[in-house]
Write an enzyme that holds these catalytic residues in place. Structure first.
Site, PDB file in Angstrom:
ATOM      1  N   ARG A   1       9.232  -4.769   8.795  1.00 48.12           N
ATOM      2  CA  ARG A   1       8.997  -3.319   8.733  1.00 48.12           C
ATOM      3  C   ARG A   1       9.872  -2.553   9.711  1.00 48.12           C
ATOM      4  O   ARG A   1      10.277  -1.426   9.419  1.00 48.12           O
ATOM      5  CB  ARG A   1       7.521  -3.022   8.999  1.00 48.12           C
ATOM      6  CG  ARG A   1       6.677  -3.448   7.819  1.00 48.12           C
ATOM      7  CD  ARG A   1       5.273  -2.968   7.996  1.00 48.12           C
ATOM      8  NE  ARG A   1       4.544  -3.116   6.753  1.00 48.12           N
ATOM      9  CZ  ARG A   1       3.276  -3.483   6.669  1.00 48.12           C
ATOM     10  NH1 ARG A   1       2.583  -3.723   7.758  1.00 48.12           N
ATOM     11  NH2 ARG A   1       2.695  -3.588   5.502  1.00 48.12           N
ATOM     12  N   GLY A  42       0.735  -6.396  -1.374  1.00 45.68           N
ATOM     13  CA  GLY A  42       0.867  -7.383  -0.299  1.00 45.68           C
ATOM     14  C   GLY A  42       0.949  -8.821  -0.764  1.00 45.68           C
ATOM     15  O   GLY A  42       1.885  -9.543  -0.441  1.00 45.68           O
ATOM     16  N   LYS A  59      -9.736  -9.233  -8.487  1.00 49.11           N
ATOM     17  CA  LYS A  59     -10.761  -8.477  -9.212  1.00 49.11           C
ATOM     18  C   LYS A  59     -10.230  -7.407 -10.136  1.00 49.11           C
ATOM     19  O   LYS A  59      -9.281  -6.699  -9.804  1.00 49.11           O
ATOM     20  CB  LYS A  59     -11.668  -7.794  -8.189  1.00 49.11           C
ATOM     21  CG  LYS A  59     -12.508  -8.742  -7.399  1.00 49.11           C
ATOM     22  CD  LYS A  59     -13.408  -7.925  -6.529  1.00 49.11           C
ATOM     23  CE  LYS A  59     -14.300  -8.777  -5.663  1.00 49.11           C
ATOM     24  NZ  LYS A  59     -14.908  -7.921  -4.631  1.00 49.11           N
ATOM     25  N   GLY A 111      -1.149  -0.527  -0.971  1.00 50.77           N
ATOM     26  CA  GLY A 111      -2.056   0.493  -1.514  1.00 50.77           C
ATOM     27  C   GLY A 111      -1.316   1.709  -2.030  1.00 50.77           C
ATOM     28  O   GLY A 111      -1.656   2.264  -3.081  1.00 50.77           O
TER      29      GLY A 111
HETATM   30  P1  AMP Z   1      -5.426  -9.058  -4.778  1.00 46.92           P
HETATM   31  O1  AMP Z   1      -5.500  -8.702  -3.325  1.00 46.92           O
HETATM   32  O2  AMP Z   1      -6.404  -8.351  -5.647  1.00 46.92           O
HETATM   33  O3  AMP Z   1      -4.015  -9.035  -5.308  1.00 46.92           O
HETATM   34  O4  AMP Z   1      -5.933 -10.541  -4.856  1.00 46.92           O
HETATM   35  C1  AMP Z   1      -5.249 -11.590  -4.268  1.00 46.92           C
HETATM   36  C2  AMP Z   1      -6.185 -12.726  -4.067  1.00 46.92           C
HETATM   37  O5  AMP Z   1      -6.706 -13.142  -5.311  1.00 46.92           O
HETATM   38  C3  AMP Z   1      -5.518 -13.922  -3.457  1.00 46.92           C
HETATM   39  O6  AMP Z   1      -6.048 -14.155  -2.183  1.00 46.92           O
HETATM   40  C4  AMP Z   1      -5.846 -15.057  -4.416  1.00 46.92           C
HETATM   41  O7  AMP Z   1      -6.230 -16.229  -3.760  1.00 46.92           O
HETATM   42  C5  AMP Z   1      -7.014 -14.512  -5.215  1.00 46.92           C
HETATM   43  N1  AMP Z   1      -7.089 -15.115  -6.537  1.00 46.92           N
HETATM   44  C6  AMP Z   1      -6.128 -15.212  -7.465  1.00 46.92           C
HETATM   45  N2  AMP Z   1      -6.548 -15.902  -8.536  1.00 46.92           N
HETATM   46  C7  AMP Z   1      -7.813 -16.264  -8.292  1.00 46.92           C
HETATM   47  C8  AMP Z   1      -8.800 -17.014  -9.016  1.00 46.92           C
HETATM   48  N3  AMP Z   1      -8.512 -17.520 -10.223  1.00 46.92           N
HETATM   49  N4  AMP Z   1     -10.005 -17.180  -8.459  1.00 46.92           N
HETATM   50  C9  AMP Z   1     -10.274 -16.677  -7.243  1.00 46.92           C
HETATM   51  N5  AMP Z   1      -9.402 -15.964  -6.502  1.00 46.92           N
HETATM   52  C10 AMP Z   1      -8.190 -15.765  -7.019  1.00 46.92           C
END
Ligand code: AMP
Length: 400
Positions: free
Chosen positions: A31, A358, A202, A381
């Site tokens: 950064r 990220g 999610k 974000g």
């Molecule tokens: P995000 O911050 O929403 O991009 O989510 C990233 C996180 O989602 C990472 O830490 C991954 O380990 C988790 N992740 C990805 N695929 C899965 C899965 N199939 N089950 C549980 N966690 C997951």
């Protein structure tokens, strides 16, 4: 970024929110490096630079007596590295506004650099306090914002301060300009086919993004944990995979929109399933809609990797946000790696690819392919909000 910098003092909001180890040593200076071209340009054109940044969340991580942990969060830790990168001394003042900061700013000469203390030591920062913003504005003649990572926050130093500078006295910095141009390129008149790859944990975190992309992209690839909510909504058996039961209707409505808009929505045909959420779990490959009880999908399977890679390499514009699996554990990183390779290959064939958020950037770096995509965004974000179509306060303040 064409302001008349010569002989002027420039308040430059940067994102120096770098990770530090327990000895306050910088573990990743990306950064700081990213802001150097903007600082250098102002200096080269005869301006003086007053740097303003936050570091961490000092207001949330206070000492037991409730006071700010100044030793942990001071920007003083960054002075040696910054000075080394700029090849010149960097002055530091242990306040952001106030008599010492005013005196130092007032005596600054063209070609000199002053770093102010962590802007979040002042409560007015995150509250977007107008009086604090006014005091910041008083330190300089011009305002430049190069902190894309905080552009979605209406904080004093990111948005409110800009209201004290008329048009012609404020501008985005070079990094912020590139971020906005590249994200804009994906959203307005992209070369088609355009493919968006959305992964991560999610559905609920990326709902607005999914709803926008489904009407806009030619293909939408959904992987990672969020895919199982879609698969369950269609009647699939997902075992113990991550599912948001309160989002099943949302998933169905996104699938319906995909049909209406003729957007191809790709879900992983198969998954790497595990009997525990652990790096050394027992694993096997199974169809994503037929996962045995007690097993969970933690990565996309081998067929899904091929399907997704084909869709990606046929595309002319690619947006990627979020990993395809639990990439932090090597046993579940192969799906994300396969996507990284496909995005790099499409880029070699002439596609424009933007990777942001990220975790996707971390995953891309893990494969060593971060130099092989068109643009890696620094804004997590802020990029998501921009892509969702939510106005960014820092951008709006600049245009007001
Ligand atoms: P995000 O911050 O929403 O991009 O989510 C990233 C996180 O989602 C990472 O830490 C991954 O380990 C988790 N992740 C990805 N695929 C899965 C899965 N199939 N089950 C549980 N966690 C997951």
């Amino acid at each position: 970024m064409n302001l008349p910098f010569h002989g002027k003092k420039v308040l430059l909001r940067v994102d120096f929110n770098v990770p530090l180890d327990e000895h306050h040593r910088i573990t990743d200076d990306t950064r700081i490096r990213a802001a150097i071209p903007t600082i250098q340009k102002i200096l080269d054109e005869g301006g003086a630079v007053i740097l303003l940044s936050h570091l961490g969340r000092p207001g949330k991580k206070r000492l037991p007596d409730g006071s700010i942990d100044k030793e942990r969060f001071t920007l003083r830790h960054l002075v040696p590295r910054l000075s080394e990168l700029l090849k010149r001394p960097v002055a530091f003042v242990d306040e952001t506004v106030g008599p010492k900061a005013r005196a130092k700013a007032a005596s600054l000469l063209p070609g000199e650099v002053l770093l102010l203390e962590n802007v979040r030591f002042n409560e007015g920062e995150t509250k977007g306090d107008a009086e604090f913003a006014r005091q910041l504005a008083e330190l300089a003649d011009l305002y430049v914002n190069d902190a894309f990572g905080t552009a979605h926050r209406r904080h004093a130093s990111t948005a409110v301060v800009a209201e004290y500078f008329p048009k012609g006295k404020k501008s985005f910095g070079l990094l912020m300009q590139r971020e906005l141009e590249n994200a804009g390129k994906v959203l307005s008149h992209p070369d088609r086919p355009m493919t968006a790859i959305i992964g991560g944990a999610k559905v609920s975190d990326k709902l607005l993004l999914l709803e926008r992309l489904i009407t806009f992209a030619d293909k939408l690839i959904v992987g990672g944990g969020m895919a199982y909510t879609f698969i369950k909504a269609q009647g699939g058996k997902v075992g113990a995979s991550l599912v948001e039961d309160d989002r099943l209707d949302t998933a169905l409505s996104i699938l319906q929109t995909a049909r209406e808009q003729n957007t191809e929505l790709l879900l992983p045909y198969d998954s790497v399933i595990a009997d525990r959420f652990a790096p050394d779990a027992n694993t096997q490959i199974a169809p994503s809609n037929d996962i045995p009880d007690g097993w969970m999908g933690l990565d996309i399977g081998t067929t899904a990797r091929e399907d997704f890679a084909k869709a990606i390499t046929d595309s002319k514009t690619i947006l990627w946000n979020g990993p395809m699996g639990v990439f932090e554990m090597p046993a579940f990183a192969k799906g994300t790696e396969a996507i990284a390779h496909a995005v790099a290959e499409a880029t070699r064939k002439g596609a424009f690819s933007l990777v942001g958020g990220g975790d996707s950037v971390a995953a891309l770096k893990q494969t060593g392919l971060d130099k092989e995509v068109s643009f890696v965004s620094t804004g997590g974000g802020a990029l998501l909000k921009f892509l969702e179509g939510t106005p960014l306060p820092a951008v709006e303040a600049m245009e007001a």
